[in-house]
Each structure stands twice: as C-alpha cells, then as structure tokens.
Design an enzyme around this catalytic site. Structure first.
Site, PDB file in Angstrom:
ATOM      1  N   GLU A 262      33.491  39.091  43.807  1.00 11.14           N
ATOM      2  CA  GLU A 262      34.665  38.490  43.104  1.00 11.14           C
ATOM      3  C   GLU A 262      36.226  39.355  44.592  1.00 11.14           C
ATOM      4  O   GLU A 262      35.702  41.107  43.565  1.00 11.14           O
ATOM      5  CB  GLU A 262      35.109  38.736  41.575  1.00 11.14           C
ATOM      6  CG  GLU A 262      36.086  37.730  41.026  1.00 11.14           C
ATOM      7  CD  GLU A 262      37.428  38.472  40.984  1.00 11.14           C
ATOM      8  OE1 GLU A 262      38.113  38.907  41.509  1.00 11.14           O
ATOM      9  OE2 GLU A 262      37.404  38.730  39.695  1.00 11.14           O
ATOM     10  N   CYS A 296      44.111  40.183  40.673  1.00  9.28           N
ATOM     11  CA  CYS A 296      43.725  39.927  42.045  1.00  9.28           C
ATOM     12  C   CYS A 296      44.169  38.183  42.049  1.00  9.28           C
ATOM     13  O   CYS A 296      44.027  37.817  42.732  1.00  9.28           O
ATOM     14  CB  CYS A 296      42.254  39.534  42.092  1.00  9.28           C
ATOM     15  SG  CYS A 296      41.238  39.874  40.537  1.00  9.28           S
TER      16      CYS A 296
HETATM   17  C1  UN1 Z   1      41.630  40.455  38.096  1.00  9.37           C
HETATM   18  O1  UN1 Z   1      43.398  40.819  38.614  1.00  9.37           O
HETATM   19  O2  UN1 Z   1      39.847  41.398  38.753  1.00  9.37           O
HETATM   20  O3  UN1 Z   1      43.128  35.805  35.161  1.00  9.37           O
HETATM   21  C2  UN1 Z   1      41.071  39.875  37.032  1.00  9.37           C
HETATM   22  C3  UN1 Z   1      43.486  37.308  35.098  1.00  9.37           C
HETATM   23  C4  UN1 Z   1      42.902  37.823  34.233  1.00  9.37           C
HETATM   24  C5  UN1 Z   1      41.951  37.812  35.073  1.00  9.37           C
HETATM   25  C6  UN1 Z   1      42.218  38.873  35.809  1.00  9.37           C
HETATM   26  N1  UN1 Z   1      42.713  37.710  32.800  1.00  9.37           N
HETATM   27  O4  UN1 Z   1      44.605  37.146  35.402  1.00  9.37           O
END
Ligand code: UN1
Length: 508
Positions: A262, A296
């Site tokens: 990821e 992310c």
């Molecule tokens: C991340 O930024 O690695 O969808 C995960 C989202 C959160 C998870 C982010 N539920 O923004």
C-alpha cells in the site's frame, strides 16, 4: 533538560495514558528519542531492536504459528473480540498517544482508534466466514472444493501517518486467519505501537492464546530488513512510499514471498458543472487539508470544469482562511503540524517547483507559529492553480498542497485523473448520473477507490482498501481482503469407487 510548557503537558498526558493502558514504560526506555510534532521536542526515548532481535521475533512467531493454526477460527475470533473491547475501553488514551506522537487533531486520533475497533468487529464476523467454494466436478462421484489455510508469519511494516489503524487492519484479519504477526512500525509511531501491542498482549493473556502470536520490533530499516528477506515470513504487508516499495518488492519476489503493498497515492477529484458546489467544497476541504495533508488518500489534485474553476478556487481559499491551525490537542484546531522538518522541506520544495512550472499559489503554503514552536512545522494548506502539464503534479508530496487543473470534457477530466503513476483514490462530484456511472466504469477512474459525491479520503473499513499502478496493487481491510492472509487449497475427493481421469484421458 528543560522543555516548553506545552511539551511538558504532552509528556504528562502521555505518561498517564501509557500507564492507564498498562504499558510498562520502563521496559521500553532506551536511547532513541521520540519527538512530538506538536512542539518538535523530545517526549520519550525508546530502546532499539537489533537484527538479531528481529530474527528472534520471527522465530517466536513461527513457533507460535504451529499452535495457532490448529485453534478453530471462531476461537481465534474471540481474541480479536477481546482486543476490540479493550480498544474501545482505552480509545481516548490510545488517541492521546497517537496525537502526541504524530500530531493528529483529537477527533482524527480518536477516529483512527475507532477504525481499529471497526476492523476488529469485521474480523470477528469473518472468523466464522472463511468460506471456500464447492465446485461441480466433471467426473461422477467426485467432489471438488477449495479450502483456506493460514499462511504462517506475516510481517507488517507500517507508516507514521496511520500508526495504529493500518496495523490493526492487517493484524485483526491475519490473526483470525490463523497467521502470527511481526510488526515493524515507522520510526514515528513507536510509542503508539507499544501501546497498541500492550492491549493486544492483554487480550492474548485473557483468552489464553499463545503469547508468541504477536511480536513488536522497534527496528530501523537495516535491522528490519530480515522481515523482508527471511523466508519464514510468508507475507510482507507494507505501507509507505513508492520508493520503499521499489526497494522491498524485488527482495520479497526473489524468495517467492508474498507482498501486500500500500504505497503512495496522488488522488484527484473531478468537479463537474452539475455538482452541488457546497457539498463539493466541504468534501474537498476535508480531503485536502484534513490530517494536514498526510493521508495516503489526501486529495492532491482538483480537476474542475473550466466554467467553475475561478469561483470554486475562491471559495476553497476563503474556507482555508477559516481553518484554525495549531496545537492539535486544542478544541477547534483543524490543521495540526507536519510530522517533521523533512516534510516541511518537501512541502516548500514542491511549492517552489509548482511556481517554476507555471503554477500560481492562490492561497497558503506559508509556515506559521514558528515563533511559538521553532522546532515544529505548521503550514497553511495551499491551493495552487496549475497549467495542464507539469512534473510536480505527478508526484505525491505528503503535505497539504492542492493543485487545481481545469477541463472541458469528461473524457479529458478522466484522462487527467488517470494520468499519474499512482492509483489509490479518486472522486467525482456530479449530479449527472451518467457522468457518475462513466467515472465508475472500466473507462473511468483507474484507482482502487472511486467515489461519487464524497472526497478521496476517509474510507470505511468494510470495503477493500488499496490501489493500482505505483500504489502497489494490495488490498487490505474489508471485502475479501482476508484472502490475502490465507492460502487456497483445491481438493478433489473421489467417492465413486472408480478412477475416471479428467479430460477423458485413458491410462492403465
Ligand atoms: C492511510 O493514509 O494510509 O481512507 C490510510 C482513509 C483512512 C485510511 C487512510 N480510512 O483516509
């Protein structure tokens, strides 16, 4: 050593939270400083594990697997049920640790722990649903079926920005699947990891599960390398930068291990003429400026119909002016600090590059509160108009910078949306159903997450989470992501008393 009053307050709150959670802080003390992004000052110092320690942790996890794989899955689920209860009980305390260590605002820090509780709920249900299919056999008196078995040891490498939730996505499902886990958290995230691990240890003790099933290693990249290279680690689930993914993926592939990656996102939202502009504005501001742009899934590119761009950009800039930036623990603060100076330098460099490539900073980008916190890095979220083609827009900069591009036709908007190396999350704001369906179809968004009338971030745990292209292709969390933590076996059972061969082959 004297620290600012705010740092002293954070230390006091942190120590109280750790002690309520049941962490034996002395057992984790060492020479590696942990600083808080809130003031930039040191709040704790942890021990560091060596490569030898990592090897020993893998050994313990591999030994525990031999016992754990034989425990019925619903009984394994009972462990995760207890962990979820403890996370619920200590939600606010764990949020204090996360807030202190990574600088999230209180509501987002609590939201992160809630995400852990949610995945525990899902995994408990999953523990009774590790379904395999029965398939019609072409031969009489034969049964063809698939069964799912645990993989073994799962190595989890987590990132600073969701220091505990993403670990929980992996761990809740891996443990229910019958795997055991070795966790290497990011350098920023070690205390959150210690606290999270303490609650899991308590759940393990209370339900009588084998102690070795979860291992935490506070290792740097070099010592953590064993997790990537050791053939006993059946699956490496890693969250982080594309650069990190590029380094580890070939090493895992070389030993035919499994990887669940990821990596970076470069998420875009299209705003179509029919969109509800008020709703779009709120969705955009949360996705772009929330978590100080350090998800992310953060919205990094806005692709706006040319007829709306000027008005929408003005409204975004006006909304940004009202966002209160500062100490994330303070009620009303919406934008906390960047994690460290390196992040700030990257934010400044990206803005300079954007301007050099013909962009215009409409609002934001400046550092604030430097006089109060000289070692912490608070920045105004920035909105930047960009020409259609530029290099900086192709890159993920982990800071609140929103690049605005314009489009004339939906095809052009989709081409812009897909025209980056990453493929995590995407959205369209529209009230035109056909446009929404096109965006969600095979010729629409090429991302792992494609939304309509909500932003790119803040996904629920029920869906699979992950993305395509340089994002790495992995899927975590909900839907059938559990299969990544298991191996599939195909079983043919012959109860015919004859031995007919498949494909009509005759032999003997
Ligand atoms: C991340 O930024 O690695 O969808 C995960 C989202 C959160 C998870 C982010 N539920 O923004």
């Amino acid at each position: 050593m004297s620290v600012q009053p705010a740092t002293q307050e954070i230390i006091t709150e942190l120590e109280a939270a750790l002690s309520r959670i049941g962490v034996d802080a002395n057992a984790w003390k060492g020479n590696e400083p942990v600083s808080t992004p809130v003031t930039g000052e040191t709040i704790f110092s942890t021990l560091t594990h060596t490569a030898k320690d990592v090897d020993a942790a893998i050994t313990r996890a591999a030994e525990a697997f031999i016992q754990w794989r034989d425990v019925p899955a619903p009984v394994r689920g009972a462990l995760i049920k207890r962990w979820g209860e403890l996370l619920t009980e200590y939600k606010d305390d764990l949020a204090v640790v996360v807030g202190a260590e990574v600088g999230k605002i209180t509501s987002e820090a609590r939201g992160e722990v809630q995400e852990m509780i949610d995945i525990c709920d899902l995994a408990v249900g999953q523990s009774r649903q590790l379904f395999g299919k029965t398939i019609p056999s072409e031969r009489p008196g034969h049964r063809l079926a698939e069964t799912w078995h645990p993989l073994g040891v799962v190595g989890i490498i987590s990132a600073f920005n969701f220091p505990v939730a993403v670990y929980a996505w992996n761990t809740a499902l891996a443990l229910v699947a019958g795997d055991t886990v070795v966790w290497k958290p990011a350098e920023t995230g070690r205390l959150s990891a210690v606290a999270t691990d303490a609650l899991l240890a308590r759940a393990v003790r209370e339900v009588g599960a084998p102690a070795g099933i979860h291992q935490l290693v506070l290792a740097d990249r070099v010592a953590g390398q064993a997790l990537v290279e050791d053939p006993r680690v059946a699956l490496v689930s890693a969250t982080g930068s594309v650069r990190m993914g590029r380094e580890i993926a070939p090493l895992i592939a070389a030993r035919f291990g499994r990887a669940l990656l990821e990596l970076g996102g470069n998420n875009a939202a299209i705003v179509a003429p029919s969109a509800d502009q008020d709703l779009a504005l709120r969705g955009i501001v949360f996705a772009a400026a929330g978590t100080a742009g350090q998800r992310c899934t953060t919205l990094r590119r806005l692709i706006v119909h040319e007829s709306l761009a000027d008005a929408l950009v003005d409204r975004i800039a006006a909304a940004y002016k009202t966002l209160s930036i500062g100490d994330p623990r303070t009620e009303g603060t919406l934008v906390g600090p960047l994690v460290n100076k390196k992040s700030f330098d990257a934010q400044q460099a990206a803005l300079a590059q954007a301007v050099a490539e013909g962009g215009t900073v409409v609002y934001g980008g400046d550092r604030v509160l430097a006089d109060v916190h000289p070692d912490a890095y608070y920045v105004q979220p920035a909105v930047v108009r960009m020409p259609a083609q530029s290099a900086v827009v192709q890159e993920e900069t982990f800071a609140p910078i929103l690049y605005v591009l314009t489009y004339k036709t939906l095809d052009e908007a989709i081409a812009l949306q897909n025209g980056v190396p990453q493929g995590l999350s995407s959205a369209i704001f529209t009230n035109d159903q056909a446009e929404a369906e096109i965006f969600l179809s095979a010729r629409g968004s090429d991302c792992g997450i494609a939304n309509v009338n909500i932003g790119t971030s803040g996904a629920e745990i029920g869906g699979a989470f992950g993305g395509e292209k340089e994002t790495g292709g992995g899927r975590e969390s909900g839907a059938d992501s559990w299969k990544a933590y298991m191996r599939q076996a195909t079983n043919t059972v012959n109860f015919s008393g004859q031995l007919p061969l498949a494909q009509g082959v005759k032999f003997l």
